[in-house]
Design a protein around this motif. Structure first.
Motif, PDB file in Angstrom:
ATOM      1  N   LEU A   1      -0.909  -2.434 -11.061  1.00 58.24           N
ATOM      2  CA  LEU A   1      -1.651  -3.430 -11.838  1.00 58.24           C
ATOM      3  C   LEU A   1      -0.874  -3.737 -13.105  1.00 58.24           C
ATOM      4  N   ALA A   2       0.333  -4.224 -12.907  1.00 53.46           N
ATOM      5  CA  ALA A   2       1.225  -4.543 -14.020  1.00 53.46           C
ATOM      6  C   ALA A   2       2.240  -5.555 -13.521  1.00 53.46           C
ATOM      7  N   GLY A   3       2.649  -6.452 -14.404  1.00 58.39           N
ATOM      8  CA  GLY A   3       3.644  -7.435 -14.027  1.00 58.39           C
ATOM      9  C   GLY A   3       5.040  -6.848 -13.986  1.00 58.39           C
ATOM     10  N   ALA A   4       5.968  -7.582 -13.390  1.00 65.73           N
ATOM     11  CA  ALA A   4       7.357  -7.129 -13.295  1.00 65.73           C
ATOM     12  C   ALA A   4       7.954  -6.894 -14.675  1.00 65.73           C
ATOM     13  N   GLU A   5       7.528  -7.694 -15.656  1.00 66.95           N
ATOM     14  CA  GLU A   5       8.075  -7.530 -17.007  1.00 66.95           C
ATOM     15  C   GLU A   5       7.631  -6.214 -17.629  1.00 66.95           C
ATOM     16  N   ASN A   6       6.420  -5.740 -17.285  1.00 66.23           N
ATOM     17  CA  ASN A   6       5.964  -4.440 -17.790  1.00 66.23           C
ATOM     18  C   ASN A   6       6.731  -3.299 -17.132  1.00 66.23           C
ATOM     19  N   ALA A   7       6.917  -3.387 -15.819  1.00 66.51           N
ATOM     20  CA  ALA A   7       7.679  -2.355 -15.119  1.00 66.51           C
ATOM     21  C   ALA A   7       9.108  -2.282 -15.644  1.00 66.51           C
ATOM     22  N   ALA A   8       9.692  -3.428 -15.983  1.00 71.63           N
ATOM     23  CA  ALA A   8      11.066  -3.451 -16.483  1.00 71.63           C
ATOM     24  C   ALA A   8      11.186  -2.749 -17.836  1.00 71.63           C
ATOM     25  N   ARG A   9      10.091  -2.609 -18.562  1.00 72.38           N
ATOM     26  CA  ARG A   9      10.120  -1.931 -19.866  1.00 72.38           C
ATOM     27  C   ARG A   9      10.052  -0.410 -19.748  1.00 72.38           C
ATOM     28  N   LEU A  10       9.699   0.099 -18.577  1.00 71.42           N
ATOM     29  CA  LEU A  10       9.472   1.534 -18.439  1.00 71.42           C
ATOM     30  C   LEU A  10      10.680   2.398 -18.810  1.00 71.42           C
ATOM     31  N   PRO A  11      11.896   2.067 -18.337  1.00 67.78           N
ATOM     32  CA  PRO A  11      13.019   2.942 -18.714  1.00 67.78           C
ATOM     33  C   PRO A  11      13.175   3.104 -20.221  1.00 67.78           C
ATOM     34  N   ALA A  12      13.054   2.011 -20.975  1.00 67.52           N
ATOM     35  CA  ALA A  12      13.186   2.102 -22.427  1.00 67.52           C
ATOM     36  C   ALA A  12      12.017   2.868 -23.039  1.00 67.52           C
ATOM     37  N   LEU A  13      10.811   2.625 -22.561  1.00 67.21           N
ATOM     38  CA  LEU A  13       9.654   3.338 -23.097  1.00 67.21           C
ATOM     39  C   LEU A  13       9.732   4.825 -22.781  1.00 67.21           C
ATOM     40  N   ARG A  14      10.160   5.128 -21.569  1.00 59.78           N
ATOM     41  CA  ARG A  14      10.231   6.535 -21.159  1.00 59.78           C
ATOM     42  C   ARG A  14      11.331   7.287 -21.896  1.00 59.78           C
ATOM     43  N   ALA A  15      12.302   6.545 -22.463  1.00 61.56           N
ATOM     44  CA  ALA A  15      13.378   7.171 -23.234  1.00 61.56           C
ATOM     45  C   ALA A  15      12.995   7.396 -24.696  1.00 61.56           C
ATOM     46  N   GLN A  16      11.853   6.873 -25.123  1.00 65.23           N
ATOM     47  CA  GLN A  16      11.399   7.083 -26.492  1.00 65.23           C
ATOM     48  C   GLN A  16      10.943   8.529 -26.696  1.00 65.23           C
ATOM     49  N   PRO A  17      10.866   8.971 -27.944  1.00 59.15           N
ATOM     50  CA  PRO A  17      10.288  10.295 -28.200  1.00 59.15           C
ATOM     51  C   PRO A  17       8.823  10.326 -27.780  1.00 59.15           C
ATOM     52  N   ARG A  18       8.397  11.489 -27.336  1.00 61.96           N
ATOM     53  CA  ARG A  18       6.985  11.676 -27.020  1.00 61.96           C
ATOM     54  C   ARG A  18       6.162  11.513 -28.299  1.00 61.96           C
ATOM     55  N   SER A  19       5.070  10.771 -28.227  1.00 62.78           N
ATOM     56  CA  SER A  19       4.202  10.616 -29.399  1.00 62.78           C
ATOM     57  C   SER A  19       2.779  10.363 -28.944  1.00 62.78           C
ATOM     58  N   ALA A  20       1.827  11.001 -29.614  1.00 63.58           N
ATOM     59  CA  ALA A  20       0.417  10.813 -29.299  1.00 63.58           C
ATOM     60  C   ALA A  20      -0.108   9.560 -29.978  1.00 63.58           C
ATOM     61  N   ARG A  21      -1.149   9.013 -29.427  1.00 61.17           N
ATOM     62  CA  ARG A  21      -1.807   7.855 -30.013  1.00 61.17           C
ATOM     63  C   ARG A  21      -2.486   8.263 -31.316  1.00 61.17           C
ATOM     64  N   VAL A  22      -2.252   7.490 -32.372  1.00 56.79           N
ATOM     65  CA  VAL A  22      -2.962   7.681 -33.627  1.00 56.79           C
ATOM     66  C   VAL A  22      -4.205   6.799 -33.565  1.00 56.79           C
ATOM     67  N   THR A  23      -5.346   7.430 -33.387  1.00 55.14           N
ATOM     68  CA  THR A  23      -6.586   6.682 -33.180  1.00 55.14           C
ATOM     69  C   THR A  23      -6.945   5.895 -34.413  1.00 55.14           C
ATOM     70  N   ARG A  24      -7.238   4.616 -34.170  1.00 56.21           N
ATOM     71  CA  ARG A  24      -7.710   3.759 -35.258  1.00 56.21           C
ATOM     72  C   ARG A  24      -9.173   3.466 -35.004  1.00 56.21           C
ATOM     73  N   GLN A  25     -10.039   4.017 -35.813  1.00 51.99           N
ATOM     74  CA  GLN A  25     -11.476   3.775 -35.659  1.00 51.99           C
ATOM     75  C   GLN A  25     -11.781   2.314 -35.981  1.00 51.99           C
ATOM     76  N   ALA A  26     -12.471   1.672 -35.057  1.00 51.65           N
ATOM     77  CA  ALA A  26     -12.818   0.265 -35.265  1.00 51.65           C
ATOM     78  C   ALA A  26     -13.815   0.126 -36.409  1.00 51.65           C
ATOM     79  N   THR A  27     -13.641  -0.924 -37.176  1.00 47.69           N
ATOM     80  CA  THR A  27     -14.580  -1.232 -38.236  1.00 47.69           C
ATOM     81  C   THR A  27     -15.708  -2.073 -37.645  1.00 47.69           C
ATOM     82  N   ARG A  28     -16.919  -1.591 -37.733  1.00 38.64           N
ATOM     83  CA  ARG A  28     -18.060  -2.281 -37.150  1.00 38.64           C
ATOM     84  C   ARG A  28     -19.084  -2.635 -38.229  1.00 38.64           C
TER      85      ARG A  28
END
Length: 281
Positions: free
Chosen positions: A252-279
């Motif tokens: 469930l991803a376009g070819a352009e997203n799959a093409a980004r995987l090698p570069a993304l997978r070569a990045q340092p591991r990093s966890a998501r910094v949660t941004r609490q939504a302002t409601r």
């Protein structure tokens, strides 16, 4: 370490492939069409819905009972493949897969075994921050299997990549002696190779319902070979080389997203910094 091959055509005819993707109606009331990974014509895993707005999902079903190791390449997989096209491994496993276009990825993974509902579970952690809990069940999504978390990194400020390795059968079904054999090999600095068919699903809720609204990229590797290797590596904190055959037709991803995987997978591991939504109150 990451190496990638060129997208290539692989797979056998529908009558010969042991794996294929399918859809079927929910049993109760019709409902949305389920997206399935089939093994030997039996539903093995329910996957994310095609809409792309429902939560990321891999859910093991009762008929998921088969591993798909190939004796013909076991010796070659005892050590680390140096190239995705090394040793005819792609061709051997390609004969199990449905006809289509695949992107070969050769990755080093450091697996961490996760039990659903326990510490580190994506489905009761990061997923809930975006989608909240299931409104019908009042619970998070439940994958019905232990699985391995291996990597995550930022795609951009509003998207994050999560990587999972999913065993076809639970680690409790593994043979203890074989796990110990691989532990001993790893302690002698051997890096064995596992093989998986993989999907890239990009999912985002249609509306903001959670505390951190962002796009989830799920790179999910379903193990064809390497169940004992992954458990051994998770037990002693070692690395496994993973040959991923990423389906471009069934993700469930376009070819352009799959093409980004090698570069993304070569990045340092990093966890998501949660941004609490302002409601507003």
């Amino acid at each position: 370490m990451i190496k990638t091959g060129d997208p290539c055509g692989l797979g056998a005819s529908s009558s010969e492939a042991r794996l294929h993707f399918d859809t079927e109606l929910q049993e109760l009331g019709g409902g949305p069409r389920r997206r399935l990974l089939m093994v030997d014509d039996e539903p093995a895993f329910e996957l994310s819905f095609y809409c792309g707005t429902c939560p990321l999902l891999f859910r093991r079903l009762e008929t998921a009972r088969e591993k798909l190791s190939l004796e013909s390449v076991q010796e070659r997989l005892t050590g680390a493949l140096a190239d995705p096209n090394d040793g005819g491994v792609i061709e051997a496993f390609g004969a199990l897969l449905p006809e289509g276009e695949y992107l070969p990825l050769l990755l080093d993974v450091e697996p961490r075994l996760v039990v659903p509902g326990k510490e580190g579970d994506y489905f009761s952690g990061e997923q809930v921050t975006t989608w909240g809990i299931d409104q019908f069940w009042g619970l998070p999504e439940y994958p019905h299997t232990p699985y391995y978390r291996t990597f995550e990194t930022a795609v951009d400020e509003d998207a994050h990549l999560y990587e999972f390795v999913v065993p076809m059968v639970p680690p409790t079904w593994n043979e203890r002696e074989r796990v110990e054999e691989y532990i001993a090999l790893m302690e002698r600095e051997t890096v064995p190779t596992a093989v998986a068919i993989s999907t890239l699903d990009v999912c985002q809720p249609a509306i903001d319902q959670g505390g951190d609204y962002f796009v989830h990229w799920g790179l999910t590797h379903f193990l064809l070979d390497g169940h004992h290797k992954l458990e051994a590596a998770a037990t002693v904190g070692r690395t496994v080389r993973l040959l991923s055959l990423l389906t471009l037709d069934e993700s469930l991803a376009g070819a352009e997203n799959a093409a980004r995987l090698p570069a993304l997978r070569a990045q340092p591991r990093s966890a998501r910094v949660t941004r609490q939504a302002t409601r507003r109150p």
